[in-house]
Design a protein around this motif. Structure first.
Motif, short mmCIF file in Angstrom:
data_model
loop_
_atom_site.label_atom_id
_atom_site.label_comp_id
_atom_site.label_asym_id
_atom_site.label_seq_id
_atom_site.Cartn_x
_atom_site.Cartn_y
_atom_site.Cartn_z
N GLY A 127 38.66 44.95 40.84
CA GLY A 127 39.84 44.40 40.18
C GLY A 127 40.86 45.43 39.78
N ASP A 128 40.61 46.71 40.06
CA ASP A 128 41.49 47.76 39.59
C ASP A 128 42.48 48.27 40.64
OD1 ASP A 128 39.15 49.41 37.33
OD2 ASP A 128 40.58 47.79 37.01
N GLN A 152 39.63 38.12 44.01
CA GLN A 152 40.83 38.96 44.23
C GLN A 152 40.63 40.29 43.53
OE1 GLN A 152 44.57 37.09 43.25
NE2 GLN A 152 45.59 39.05 42.92
N ARG A 153 40.93 41.39 44.25
CA ARG A 153 40.72 42.72 43.69
C ARG A 153 42.00 43.56 43.72
NH1 ARG A 153 36.28 45.58 46.91
NH2 ARG A 153 36.65 47.15 45.30
N SER A 196 46.26 43.71 42.20
CA SER A 196 47.16 43.13 41.19
C SER A 196 48.61 43.55 41.42
CB SER A 196 46.72 43.59 39.79
OG SER A 196 47.69 43.24 38.82
N ASN A 197 49.52 42.60 41.25
CA ASN A 197 50.96 42.88 41.30
C ASN A 197 51.63 42.52 39.97
OD1 ASN A 197 50.73 40.12 41.49
ND2 ASN A 197 52.23 39.88 43.14
N LYS A 198 50.90 42.66 38.87
CA LYS A 198 51.43 42.29 37.55
C LYS A 198 52.69 43.08 37.20
CE LYS A 198 47.03 40.82 35.50
NZ LYS A 198 46.02 41.09 34.43
N ASP A 209 45.80 48.64 42.06
CA ASP A 209 47.20 48.41 41.73
C ASP A 209 48.02 49.59 42.22
OD1 ASP A 209 46.84 50.45 39.85
OD2 ASP A 209 46.62 49.07 38.16
#
Length: 318
Positions: A153-154, A294-295, A297-299, A156
């Protein structure tokens, strides 16, 4: 056939007086950026790689006085300087053109050299305030499973693909985009060029085929929960938002869909292989519609774009 690029009268505001360059304006992303920037009141230098693209662009702009077309070879430093003259910003993307449909380790050398030329030219162009550098998500998520890297999950913008891993498994797209983006960042920092990079997922463009080099390792992306795609309009809006927002910085992962279920995989396969989806890995085709975690992120990008109002986007197909 795509419509002509209609003229837009400047409204006198400071943003409308800005002159920007779009490099690789003959491609799907580039031509759509040109259209959207014109709609927002920019004066655009449209830099294309070939004479054929130049003639096509000139036919489309008709009598539009707010756009100029340049034949710019990324390997020719002087042609880059000419396209950038008087511009405040640059939207840079580069997909090599081939006589043969191939993508190998030599492409990394070509793309690195092109990025070096472009960033050096930006440093020598006094008016350039900001560079939006289009990279890829493949420069983020390829890593050796044995690496002692962040947990699930990390993935990015802070992550970089492992160059040696890409070489070992012939992941040439990831290798090329990683080396090219790192070269661009090194030059930007050394020369004092303000740059932001956009690491885009697989662009779902009208001309997308199963031979696209991004798709090498698709089954592994899928199983790892990092197979991401992006629609053309979202990608164009992201570029413009990042250019116009003075708070934008660093890298941004850009995607608006994750392929992480059998249904998603089949739907994509029907786009890529409309008459035959049998080449998909069995794990993506059989059994119940299992979701892969999902691993990625586009936060960071979603937060920036929360209040952005985009405009129309023109497809590059003709």
């Amino acid at each position: 056939m795509a419509p002509a690029l209609e003229a837009v009268e400047f409204d006198g505001s400071s943003s409308s007086l800005k002159r920007v360059c779009v490099m690789d304006a003959g491609g799907c992303l580039g031509s759509s950026l040109v259209y959207s920037l014109l709609q927002r009141g920019y004066f655009v230098h449209a830099a294309v790689q070939s004479r054929v693209e130049m003639e096509s662009m000139e036919r489309r702009i008709v009598d539009n006085k707010n756009v100029r077309v340049f034949h710019t070879d990324p390997m020719d430093y002087q042609s880059i300087v000419e396209a950038l003259e008087g511009c405040f910003g640059l939207f840079y993307s580069f997909e090599p053109q081939f006589d043969q449909p191939s993508y190998d380790e030599l492409m990394a050398e070509m793309e690195v050299r092109a990025a070096h030329n472009v960033l050096e030219a930006c440093a020598q162009t006094d008016t350039i305030d900001k560079v939006i550098f289009t990279s890829s998500a493949t420069a983020v998520f390829w890593r050796d499973p044995s690496d002692s890297t962040p947990s699930l999950g990390d993935f990015d913008e802070r992550n970089w693909s492992n160059v040696n891993f890409c070489k070992k498994f012939k992941l040439w797209h990831g290798l090329s985009k990683t080396l090219t983006e790192k070269t661009a960042w090194a030059l930007a920092m050394d020369r004092g060029v303000s740059m932001v990079s956009i690491n885009a997922g697989l662009l779902l463009s009208p001309d997308l085929t199963v031979t696209h080099p991004y798709l090498k390792g698709a089954a592994e992306m899928y199983k790892d929960g990092v197979f991401v795609t992006v629609d053309l309009k979202f990608l164009v809006d992201s570029h413009i938002c990042i250019y116009e927002d003075s708070s934008a910085y660093g890298r941004y992962l850009c995607f608006n869909h994750v392929i992480n279920s059998n249904e998603d995989a089949v739907n994509l396969a029907q786009i890529l292989l409309p008459t035959d989806i049998s080449s998909l890995p069995p794990s993506m085709m059989v059994g119940e519609n299992k979701m892969v975690p999902q691993r990625i992120s586009n936060k960071k990008l979603n937060k920036l774009m929360a209040n952005f109002e985009g405009g129309a986007t023109l497809s590059a197909t003709e």
